[in-house]
Design an enzyme around this catalytic site. Structure first.
Site, PDB file in Angstrom:
ATOM      1  N   CYS A  15       0.469  -1.563   0.227  1.00  0.00           N
ATOM      2  CA  CYS A  15       0.196  -0.229  -0.548  1.00  0.00           C
ATOM      3  C   CYS A  15       0.914   1.280   0.244  1.00  0.00           C
ATOM      4  O   CYS A  15       1.759   1.498   0.955  1.00  0.00           O
ATOM      5  CB  CYS A  15      -0.953  -0.477   1.494  1.00  0.00           C
ATOM      6  SG  CYS A  15      -1.795   0.905   1.140  1.00  0.00           S
ATOM      7  N   ASN A  51       1.449  -5.632  -5.394  1.00  0.00           N
ATOM      8  CA  ASN A  51       0.130  -5.531  -5.757  1.00  0.00           C
ATOM      9  C   ASN A  51      -0.956  -5.021  -7.192  1.00  0.00           C
ATOM     10  O   ASN A  51       0.112  -4.730  -8.288  1.00  0.00           O
ATOM     11  CB  ASN A  51      -0.609  -5.351  -4.754  1.00  0.00           C
ATOM     12  CG  ASN A  51      -0.867  -3.220  -4.580  1.00  0.00           C
ATOM     13  OD1 ASN A  51       0.338  -2.986  -5.219  1.00  0.00           O
ATOM     14  ND2 ASN A  51      -1.240  -2.943  -3.976  1.00  0.00           N
ATOM     15  N   CYS A  93      -5.341   5.601  -4.640  1.00  0.00           N
ATOM     16  CA  CYS A  93      -4.312   4.659  -4.461  1.00  0.00           C
ATOM     17  C   CYS A  93      -2.216   4.781  -4.836  1.00  0.00           C
ATOM     18  O   CYS A  93      -2.782   4.804  -6.003  1.00  0.00           O
ATOM     19  CB  CYS A  93      -4.890   3.568  -5.209  1.00  0.00           C
ATOM     20  SG  CYS A  93      -3.931   1.859  -4.826  1.00  0.00           S
TER      21      CYS A  93
HETATM   22  N1  LIG Z   1      -7.110  -2.462  -1.814  1.00  0.00           N
HETATM   23  C1  LIG Z   1      -4.930  -2.790  -2.226  1.00  0.00           C
HETATM   24  C2  LIG Z   1      -3.997  -1.960  -1.354  1.00  0.00           C
HETATM   25  C3  LIG Z   1      -4.249  -0.549  -0.736  1.00  0.00           C
HETATM   26  C4  LIG Z   1      -3.609   0.263  -2.070  1.00  0.00           C
HETATM   27  C5  LIG Z   1      -3.568   1.184  -1.419  1.00  0.00           C
HETATM   28  N2  LIG Z   1      -4.247   2.401  -1.379  1.00  0.00           N
HETATM   29  C6  LIG Z   1      -2.272   1.989  -1.436  1.00  0.00           C
HETATM   30  O1  LIG Z   1      -1.860   3.661  -1.956  1.00  0.00           O
HETATM   31  O2  LIG Z   1      -1.289   1.701  -2.749  1.00  0.00           O
HETATM   32  C7  LIG Z   1      -5.109  -4.403  -2.455  1.00  0.00           C
HETATM   33  O3  LIG Z   1      -5.690  -4.704  -2.536  1.00  0.00           O
HETATM   34  O4  LIG Z   1      -3.866  -4.824  -3.838  1.00  0.00           O
END
Ligand SMILES: N[C@@H](CCC[C@H](N)C(=O)O)C(=O)O
EC number: 5.1.1.7
Length: 331
Positions: free
Chosen positions: A80, A169, A232
């Protein structure tokens, strides 16, 4: 008594739980229950959040802490970006450090204090890596391709070109026009690919990028495990790299790229070492509230007990002043 912080990076909001301050760290089952309850926007505590960032002792040599990311639905993410900036600031202030490494699920990542974004807006720069493109890394299946890089994929959405990057991710990216940016496609695609589907069986974060100019980008994200978010960090990083790879005249390596989002703005810097890409993500790390409670309130996810003793900082006012100072985006 223990403390919990409410924080945000580009208004991507989290609670930070430092398990190292607890006599008994929460079990995974307790963490999931706690996260699902405290992030729920209807729970009455500070409007909920997008997830919980769990700080643990480091797991690899050379790092000073570990960050785990629990999405609002209780699933765990490998990374994240916005969250890592806030954890970096938390650990920096806790341990009096400015440049160090934090363990995440797949990598130990360098984080460092950066100049404030604006008066009263502390900022951190964090490393986003490793970057992978192969379908096994996201993963995706049944699309008849090993990689997506500005690829027309009618199975996903007719007429849209997609790139897929794991950072690590998973992110699916499409550069779209104004009508598509504001239309129903992002919600439809994000919902479909994060439900039972033949393509992304672990779900995927879906990002629509709108190109504003050279090194200038707007990104809107539908997050896996969350839904629409203000920003994000890994999504903005992945979208910046996808821009440079698919529209090389619109973004440059080794130069700051301004990435606007519904919650504000960050900068990304793209790097290429031999054939490995990595990205620097620079943005605010804002602490808005401190919640103080008995440790048992965390174990029991006792929201009334957690909401009894909350103090608010004045950092969000400074952040909103920074957002108001940004150029108005007219699209
Ligand atoms: N929901 C995402 C993880 C969170 C990502 C985040 N908001 C960021 O700032 O990178 C996932 O499940 O990969």
């Amino acid at each position: 008594m223990v403390q919990l912080l409410k924080v945000h990076g580009s208004q991507n909001a989290f609670f930070i739980l430092d398990q190292t301050q607890l006599q008994n760290p929460l079990s995974d089952e307790e963490l999931i229950n706690f996260t699902q309850k405290i992030t729920d926007p209807s729970n009455g505590i500070l409007g909920g959040a997008d997830g919980v960032l769990v700080v643990n002792e480091p797991t690899r040599s050379g790092s000073v802490a570990q960050m785990r990311v629990i999405n609002a639905d209780g699933s765990e993410a490998s990374m994240c970006g916005n969250g890592l900036r806030t954890v970096a600031r938390y650990v920096a202030e806790r341990d009096n450090l400015t440049d160090f490494k934090v363990d995440t699920m797949n990598a130990s990542l360098r984080v460092r204090k950066h100049d404030d974004l604006a008066p009263g807006v502390p900022a951190f720069a964090v490393e986003i890596s490793p970057v992978k493109f192969d379908h096994t890394a996201l993963p995706f299946n049944n699309l008849g391709r090993q990689r997506l890089l500005n690829t027309l994929v009618p199975e996903l959405y007719p007429g849209l070109y997609f790139s897929a990057l794991a950072v690590p991710n998973p992110h699916l990216i499409s550069f779209v026009n104004k009508e598509t940016l504001h239309g129903p496609a992002l919600k439809e695609l994000g919902t479909r690919l994060n439900s039972d589907n033949p393509y992304f069986n672990d779900g995927v974060n879906v990002n629509f990028g709108y190109i504003l100019g050279h090194n200038e980008l707007f990104v809107k994200t539908f997050e896996r495990g969350v839904g629409f978010t203000n920003a994000c960090g890994t999504g903005m990083s992945a979208t910046s790299l996808a821009l440079a790879l698919t529209h090389p005249d619109m973004a440059s390596f080794n130069e700051p790229i301004n990435v606007y989002n519904p919650g504000g703005m960050v900068k990304t810097i793209l790097h290429r070492d031999n054939y490995n890409y990595w990205i620097e993500l620079i943005g605010n790390a804002t602490f808005t509230h401190t919640l103080t409670a008995e440790e048992s309130a965390l174990h029991q996810a006792d929201l009334p007990a957690l909401s009894k003793n909350i103090t608010e900082s004045n950092e969000n006012q400074a952040y909103l002043a920074f957002v108001n100072s940004l150029p108005a985006l007219t699209f």
